[in-house]
Design an enzyme around this catalytic site. Structure first.
Site, mmCIF file in Angstrom:
data_model
loop_
_atom_site.group_PDB
_atom_site.id
_atom_site.type_symbol
_atom_site.label_atom_id
_atom_site.label_comp_id
_atom_site.label_asym_id
_atom_site.label_seq_id
_atom_site.Cartn_x
_atom_site.Cartn_y
_atom_site.Cartn_z
ATOM 1 N N HIS A 241 0.802 -1.223 0.000
ATOM 2 C CA HIS A 241 0.000 0.000 0.000
ATOM 3 C C HIS A 241 0.831 1.267 0.000
ATOM 4 O O HIS A 241 0.280 2.360 -0.045
ATOM 5 C CB HIS A 241 -0.949 0.015 1.199
ATOM 6 C CG HIS A 241 -0.238 0.224 2.508
ATOM 7 N ND1 HIS A 241 0.447 -0.770 3.143
ATOM 8 C CD2 HIS A 241 -0.090 1.327 3.270
ATOM 9 C CE1 HIS A 241 0.981 -0.294 4.257
ATOM 10 N NE2 HIS A 241 0.677 0.978 4.363
HETATM 11 C C1 UD1 Z 1 -2.160 4.999 6.373
HETATM 12 C C2 UD1 Z 1 -0.864 5.461 7.012
HETATM 13 C C3 UD1 Z 1 0.198 4.406 6.774
HETATM 14 C C4 UD1 Z 1 -0.256 3.042 7.252
HETATM 15 C C5 UD1 Z 1 -1.568 2.708 6.553
HETATM 16 C C6 UD1 Z 1 -2.111 1.368 6.970
HETATM 17 C C7 UD1 Z 1 -0.435 7.875 7.000
HETATM 18 C C8 UD1 Z 1 0.379 8.926 6.396
HETATM 19 N N1 UD1 Z 1 -0.359 6.674 6.394
HETATM 20 O O1 UD1 Z 1 -1.967 4.939 4.960
HETATM 21 O O2 UD1 Z 1 1.374 4.753 7.498
HETATM 22 O O3 UD1 Z 1 0.726 2.081 6.939
HETATM 23 O O4 UD1 Z 1 -2.521 3.733 6.888
HETATM 24 O O5 UD1 Z 1 -3.255 1.063 6.257
HETATM 25 O O6 UD1 Z 1 -1.112 8.099 7.973
HETATM 26 N N2 UD1 Z 1 -9.411 4.470 2.354
HETATM 27 C C9 UD1 Z 1 -10.611 3.800 2.316
HETATM 28 N N3 UD1 Z 1 -11.136 3.365 3.494
HETATM 29 C C10 UD1 Z 1 -10.514 3.554 4.691
HETATM 30 C C11 UD1 Z 1 -9.309 4.261 4.711
HETATM 31 C C12 UD1 Z 1 -8.752 4.694 3.543
HETATM 32 O O7 UD1 Z 1 -11.188 3.601 1.267
HETATM 33 O O8 UD1 Z 1 -11.056 3.114 5.725
HETATM 34 C C13 UD1 Z 1 -8.791 4.913 1.075
HETATM 35 C C14 UD1 Z 1 -9.125 6.317 0.709
HETATM 36 O O9 UD1 Z 1 -9.283 6.374 -0.659
HETATM 37 C C15 UD1 Z 1 -7.881 7.081 1.104
HETATM 38 C C16 UD1 Z 1 -6.789 6.048 0.881
HETATM 39 O O10 UD1 Z 1 -7.394 4.801 1.193
HETATM 40 O O11 UD1 Z 1 -7.703 8.230 0.352
HETATM 41 C C17 UD1 Z 1 -5.575 6.237 1.734
HETATM 42 O O12 UD1 Z 1 -5.937 6.351 3.124
HETATM 43 P P1 UD1 Z 1 -5.002 7.206 4.119
HETATM 44 O O13 UD1 Z 1 -5.514 7.098 5.513
HETATM 45 O O14 UD1 Z 1 -4.755 8.557 3.571
HETATM 46 O O15 UD1 Z 1 -3.587 6.488 4.029
HETATM 47 P P2 UD1 Z 1 -3.177 4.935 3.952
HETATM 48 O O16 UD1 Z 1 -2.624 4.677 2.602
HETATM 49 O O17 UD1 Z 1 -4.273 4.060 4.452
#
Ligand code: UD1
Length: 362
Positions: free
Chosen positions: A206
């Site tokens: 990811h």
């Molecule tokens: C975040 C953490 C990362 C961790 C990861 C574990 C930061 C900078 N990054 O990254 O360190 O390893 O979590 O998963 O905090 N989304 C969904 N549903 C959810 C959450 C996210 O669909 O419940 C999608 C959304 O499109 C979002 C994308 O995933 O824009 C990324 O989510 P985000 O929380 O920004 O970062 P992660 O890549 O999950």
């Protein structure tokens, strides 16, 4: 003593669970759990609360997704009034996600003491958002709980006074040790059509460096497809990766390369434990495989968890996919790296954290 715990994203949940449980056994401690809502999907958040036995959050800021600036800013502006109203003696933040640094910053400005669980880890790669979050959080935290000696050394090099640092071990491993028996006998193997005792490769990806560039993600998928000709490849796909894959229009062979929804903690632990090899870019999975003695190939140029390479079962592959193919072959042919479990990764790290708060020395 009133402690307020701030969590937001999937890797925070397995860290807060043992700390809250250990503090609940201390007399005179009141705890409040705040979820920022950074992760909100059922299979990225709710299932972990249920399986890990974490109390439901007292407060949910419901910030959801957004750019880093938007997400961090939302957490800051929504958390400040809560911190003012709750008046905790300590705020505990976990790991390196956006929720961690946002909450720590609010507290530093309000003069509320902050404890950082999993402090001191450094990849020395400032292109990673998590590295920025780690460096900043550690600079403004008052109490720093480290999992390994490299954490102490990094903090001291950055000028953190030794008196603020407590090496307690790895709280994520506390959760693993507690739940390993429950992970036994999960029906996940049948559900995925995996024959008992047949080898398979488990994958998670990811990180922006792997999944945000269509060409790199397509190259990785091709390598996994090659690997799947030899063993089944199980790949629970993070929402960020899912969105990028949809844009790529790649259709892997669903029988051998299985792209499935993100799994709960117990199913994923069950799969890790029996995997012939794990391919990942996660931080926590590098640690869990080291504890389990399962070979791990990390698709990153660096790691903030060097102890998993130095004494554990982890190998950094960078973005060299020819090497990935070779290393997987070598492991399947019996050439797996052997490792040891780092000191204090023993299932009792959270008890040591609770003892620090109970000692009255902070
Ligand atoms: C975040 C953490 C990362 C961790 C990861 C574990 C930061 C900078 N990054 O990254 O360190 O390893 O979590 O998963 O905090 N989304 C969904 N549903 C959810 C959450 C996210 O669909 O419940 C999608 C959304 O499109 C979002 C994308 O995933 O824009 C990324 O989510 P985000 O929380 O920004 O970062 P992660 O890549 O999950």
């Amino acid at each position: 003593m009133k402690l307020l715990h701030v969590v937001g994203a999937r890797p925070n949940f397995m860290k807060v669970a043992p700390v809250m449980a250990a503090l609940a056994r201390q007399p005179g401690v009141t705890q409040v759990l705040l979820h920022t809502g950074q992760h909100y999907d059922r299979n990225m958040s709710d299932i972990f609360f249920r399986e890990l036995g974490i109390p439901l959050p007292d407060i949910n800021l419901e910030v959801g997704s957004g750019s880093h600036a938007q997400q961090t800013a939302q957490i800051i502006s929504r958390f400040e009034p809560v911190a003012l109203e709750q008046q905790p003696d300590w705020v505990c933040v976990y790991g390196d996600v956006n929720s961690t640094v946002a909450a720590a910053l609010v507290c530093a400005k309000l003069g509320v003491p902050v404890a950082h669980v999993e402090a001191g880890l450094r990849s020395f790669d400032r292109s990673m958002p998590e590295e920025i979050n780690r460096v900043l959080t550690d600079q403004i935290a008052d109490l720093l709980f480290t999992p390994s000696p490299d954490g102490d050394a990094n903090l001291q090099r950055e000028g953190v006074p030794a008196g603020r640092i407590r090496r307690v071990g790895n709280v994520m491993i506390d959760t693993l040790v507690r739940l390993l028996p429950q992970a036994e006998g999960r029906p996940v193997f049948d559900a995925l059509g995996l024959a008992p005792d047949a080898p398979y490769c488990l994958v998670t990806l990811h990180r922006p460096s792997n999944v945000d560039q269509p060409d790199s993600l397509a190259d990785i998928l091709r390598a996994l497809d090659d690997i799947s000709r030899r063993v089944p490849v199980i790949f629970p796909v993070h929402p960020r990766t899912r969105a990028q894959l949809a844009a790529l229009n790649i259709a892997p062979d669903g029988a051998r390369l299985r792209l499935v929804e993100p799994l709960g903690y117990l199913d994923f632990l069950a799969l890790q434990r029996r995997a012939a090899v794990v391919v990942t870019d996660s931080g926590g999975i590098q640690e869990e495989t080291t504890y389990l003695g399962v070979p791990c190939l990390t698709l990153r140029e660096n790691t903030e968890r060097p102890i998993t390479v130095e004494i554990g079962t982890n190998r950094l592959i960078g973005h060299d996919l020819a090497r990935l193919r070779r290393e997987v072959e070598a492991i399947l042919d019996g050439g797996a790296k052997r490792g040891a479990i780092p000191p204090l990764w023993d299932g009792h790290a959270a008890e040591r954290i609770a003892a620090v708060f109970a000692s009255g020395s902070v």
